[in-house]
Design an enzyme around this catalytic site. Sequence first.
Site, mmCIF file in Angstrom:
data_model
loop_
_atom_site.group_PDB
_atom_site.id
_atom_site.type_symbol
_atom_site.label_atom_id
_atom_site.label_comp_id
_atom_site.label_asym_id
_atom_site.label_seq_id
_atom_site.Cartn_x
_atom_site.Cartn_y
_atom_site.Cartn_z
ATOM 1 N N GLY A 201 0.817 -1.209 0.000
ATOM 2 C CA GLY A 201 0.000 0.000 0.000
ATOM 3 C C GLY A 201 0.844 1.250 0.000
ATOM 4 N N PRO B 276 2.530 4.907 1.044
ATOM 5 C CA PRO B 276 3.183 5.278 2.292
ATOM 6 C C PRO B 276 2.196 5.879 3.292
ATOM 7 C CG PRO B 276 4.329 6.211 0.408
ATOM 8 C CD PRO B 276 3.088 5.603 -0.113
ATOM 9 N N GLY B 277 2.417 5.617 4.550
ATOM 10 C CA GLY B 277 1.633 6.251 5.598
ATOM 11 C C GLY B 277 0.258 5.672 5.825
ATOM 12 N N THR B 278 -0.027 4.513 5.221
ATOM 13 C CA THR B 278 -1.363 3.946 5.375
ATOM 14 C C THR B 278 -1.442 3.001 6.572
ATOM 15 O OG1 THR B 278 -0.701 2.392 3.669
ATOM 16 C CG2 THR B 278 -2.175 4.141 3.012
ATOM 17 N N GLY B 279 -0.369 2.837 7.287
ATOM 18 C CA GLY B 279 -0.427 2.041 8.513
ATOM 19 C C GLY B 279 0.089 0.623 8.365
ATOM 20 N N LYS B 280 0.967 0.383 7.416
ATOM 21 C CA LYS B 280 1.493 -0.975 7.221
ATOM 22 C C LYS B 280 2.355 -1.395 8.411
ATOM 23 C CE LYS B 280 3.379 0.178 3.268
ATOM 24 N NZ LYS B 280 2.842 1.543 3.125
ATOM 25 N N GLU C 242 -9.605 34.678 -7.662
ATOM 26 C CA GLU C 242 -10.260 33.615 -6.889
ATOM 27 C C GLU C 242 -11.767 33.658 -7.081
ATOM 28 O OE1 GLU C 242 -8.566 31.256 -5.717
ATOM 29 O OE2 GLU C 242 -6.642 32.274 -5.976
ATOM 30 N N ASP D 214 -2.657 27.124 -12.746
ATOM 31 C CA ASP D 214 -3.979 26.778 -13.282
ATOM 32 C C ASP D 214 -3.844 26.204 -14.681
ATOM 33 O OD1 ASP D 214 -5.126 27.735 -11.014
ATOM 34 O OD2 ASP D 214 -5.617 29.700 -11.851
HETATM 35 P P1 ADP Z 1 3.374 2.904 6.549
HETATM 36 O O1 ADP Z 1 4.211 1.876 7.228
HETATM 37 O O2 ADP Z 1 2.247 2.320 5.761
HETATM 38 O O3 ADP Z 1 4.135 3.886 5.744
HETATM 39 P P2 ADP Z 1 2.880 3.667 9.231
HETATM 40 O O4 ADP Z 1 2.345 2.406 9.780
HETATM 41 O O5 ADP Z 1 4.283 3.973 9.537
HETATM 42 O O6 ADP Z 1 2.655 3.743 7.669
HETATM 43 O O7 ADP Z 1 1.946 4.851 9.714
HETATM 44 C C1 ADP Z 1 2.440 6.036 10.250
HETATM 45 C C2 ADP Z 1 1.524 6.590 11.312
HETATM 46 O O8 ADP Z 1 0.283 6.978 10.752
HETATM 47 C C3 ADP Z 1 1.162 5.577 12.366
HETATM 48 O O9 ADP Z 1 2.115 5.545 13.371
HETATM 49 C C4 ADP Z 1 -0.173 6.066 12.857
HETATM 50 O O10 ADP Z 1 -0.013 7.057 13.836
HETATM 51 C C5 ADP Z 1 -0.776 6.710 11.640
HETATM 52 N N1 ADP Z 1 -1.720 5.813 10.966
HETATM 53 C C6 ADP Z 1 -1.614 5.351 9.712
HETATM 54 N N2 ADP Z 1 -2.667 4.567 9.405
HETATM 55 C C7 ADP Z 1 -3.440 4.515 10.493
HETATM 56 C C8 ADP Z 1 -4.668 3.865 10.803
HETATM 57 N N3 ADP Z 1 -5.311 3.109 9.904
HETATM 58 N N4 ADP Z 1 -5.191 4.041 12.020
HETATM 59 C C9 ADP Z 1 -4.562 4.812 12.934
HETATM 60 N N5 ADP Z 1 -3.403 5.442 12.716
HETATM 61 C C10 ADP Z 1 -2.840 5.318 11.506
HETATM 62 ZN ZN ZN Z 2 -6.191 30.154 -9.960
#
Ligand code: ADP
Ligand code: ZN
Length: 655
Positions: free
Chosen positions: A244, A246-250, A467, A542
């Site tokens: 998935g 980045p940052g999705t909670g893997k 705007e 734009d």
């Molecule tokens: P990834 O490994 O997918 O890049 P991370 O697991 O490191 O992402 O997520 C980073 C932070 O984002 C987590 O420590 C958490 O605080 C927050 N986060 C991401 N997804 C979730 C989720 N589904 N629920 C709660 N917190 C989340």
């Molecule tokens: Zn504009």
Amino acid sequence: MKCFNNFKADRVSIFRADDPNKKKDDPKDFWQGLKGGGSSSGGGNNNNPLKNPKNKLSLGIFVFMLLVFGILFFDTSVNGSVQAVPYTTFKQYVTAGQVKDVNIEANTKIIFTSTSDIKMSSRIPYTDDTLLPDLMAKGVIVTGSEQNISLLAIIFQMIPWIIFIGFTVMLYKQANGMGGKLTGGLGKNLAKEFKPDENSTTFDDVAGQAEAKNELLEVVDFLKHPERFEKVGAKIPRGALLVGPPGTGKTLLAKAVAGESGVTFLHTSGSDFVEMFVGMGASRVRDLFEQARKAAPCIIFIDELDAVGRSRGSGVGGGNDEREQTLNQILVEMDGFDSTSNVIVMAATNRPDVLDKALLRPGRFDRQVVVDLPDIKEREAILTIHCKKVRLESGVDLTRIARATPGSSGADLANMINEAALFAARENKETVSMDNIENARDKVMIGVARGSKFMSEEDKKATAYHEAGHTLLHYHLKNVDPLHKVTIIPHGRALGLTISLPEKDAYTLNRSKLVDRIKITMGGYVAEDLVYGETTTGTSNDIQQATNIAKRMVTEFGMSSLGFINLGQEDEPLFLGREIAQHKNYSEETARIIDSEMRKILDACLKETSTILTKYRDQLEILTSRLVEKETLNDAEIRELLGFEPIKNILSLKD
Ligand code: ADP
Ligand code: ZN
Ligand code: MG
């Protein structure tokens, strides 16, 4: 469709070099990051100043200089009283009978003492056959000696060796990565070990991701009750790959699996295996799996697996033998588990497409768990989790925030709530208000508000017209999202913003929606042209957006007379940047048609935008002067100002 951002960063001030709010993907930072990463990757920890190779080098140079000066001083103090004189002077001394004794060194150098007890030296320029008879005749004491090898000469001869040996030791220590030990640290893995009692993360800490959790429950089950699986003779899974953006909670999910099943969690990253010495990665893999076997039951988690798991043999420019060996070792180790070892390998990647196929075979990472960006409901759940840690004011509406943050990852949302808390703390408040969260959202997604003090009234008015042009179109086009707010307070690099608020996350867009988006994007340009008779550089962003949409309509979405065909260049090669390796898969003739089709779309949109804004010129004026006065307006305020029905009011949508 990430290209379709709902936030139009407008009127980018391209002449502003001293931008105080650097965007997070500032190219300068990127390069600095790269450089920093490059230099530190070999060096391990650079905290100790002596470990820093630069300091070491200068220390070495210092010691060397000290030595040389010391020796020079020493040497001159030994022979200090010897004065060098020309050979002719020496001869004059001899003729005058003023020489007491002579020592001839290696037939070339003469050291003599005069009758007044002054020690002098001289060199014999060529061979002088008359010298010895002359001296004998005068009754001088003559001695001979081998060349006097001085301390200085010895040390000078040794210096290259000293430098060479020192350098080798230094290199070796550095390559070790850990500094101190000469051999021990090289093959050690760098995994962080979390014992069950150090890891309190559970599935409750992960909002949404119901499907992923469901699939991972099986892993939890196995780790908790392995006997159940053995009884029926079921093969237990060896590896699960979390896939998935980045940052999705893997990482969070993997840790939660360990927490749920109460086993040890070994956290390591693919890049830990990539080292400058061949064989090091493989040896680290062996060490990691060894550690895992000892800690079983446990989970090995390899973050960013793509760093080692890229397809073998696909490296441009020779490939990377070391990486391939490391990958092979991972495969070998995973195959080597017997069914009772109770070790499960989890890994995460955002590039499953580049992974070596062998990694995905049964018995290896055969479970692939998709961890996707959260949808609107999940975003609300994530916000709720992270808001538990801060104190909220009563008016905070997380549903609305969730709706206003399409495309955000869990990490973005967590970051946003933290920013909101920081804003509140800066205002010396004890609770976080809706305003704080909205500001934090704007900061995270668009850039921080800069305040409008530095803008002249004229600039402000021009921005307001621009705007207002975007904004008005939200009310006179059919296939558009409702407006969220419009502001002429500069944010980040944009001088003004018009933000729309989708009712639900858009997964697909039809042609009508796309052309209406183009028209909204054109609103600023058309308004400027209408009012001032000329346009500004603030329209470049734009124009770029509109062109982009039009191009994709033609080349990717089959929405032109070229019909059902993909003319995009999506096939991104492994290591080269997009630009270098881009190649057209169509002829010059087709390129011309693409251009003319794009032109057609853009021209039609521009014409209609112009018609609408000309027709509602009076509304444009009203909206502009209110914007100059208030700087920020939301949908409800605009509807009231211009006398539109509040049908599409977002607040009522909620009920
Ligand atoms: P990834 O490994 O997918 O890049 P991370 O697991 O490191 O992402 O997520 C980073 C932070 O984002 C987590 O420590 C958490 O605080 C927050 N986060 C991401 N997804 C979730 C989720 N589904 N629920 C709660 N917190 C989340
Ligand atoms: Zn504009
Ligand atoms: Mg991660």
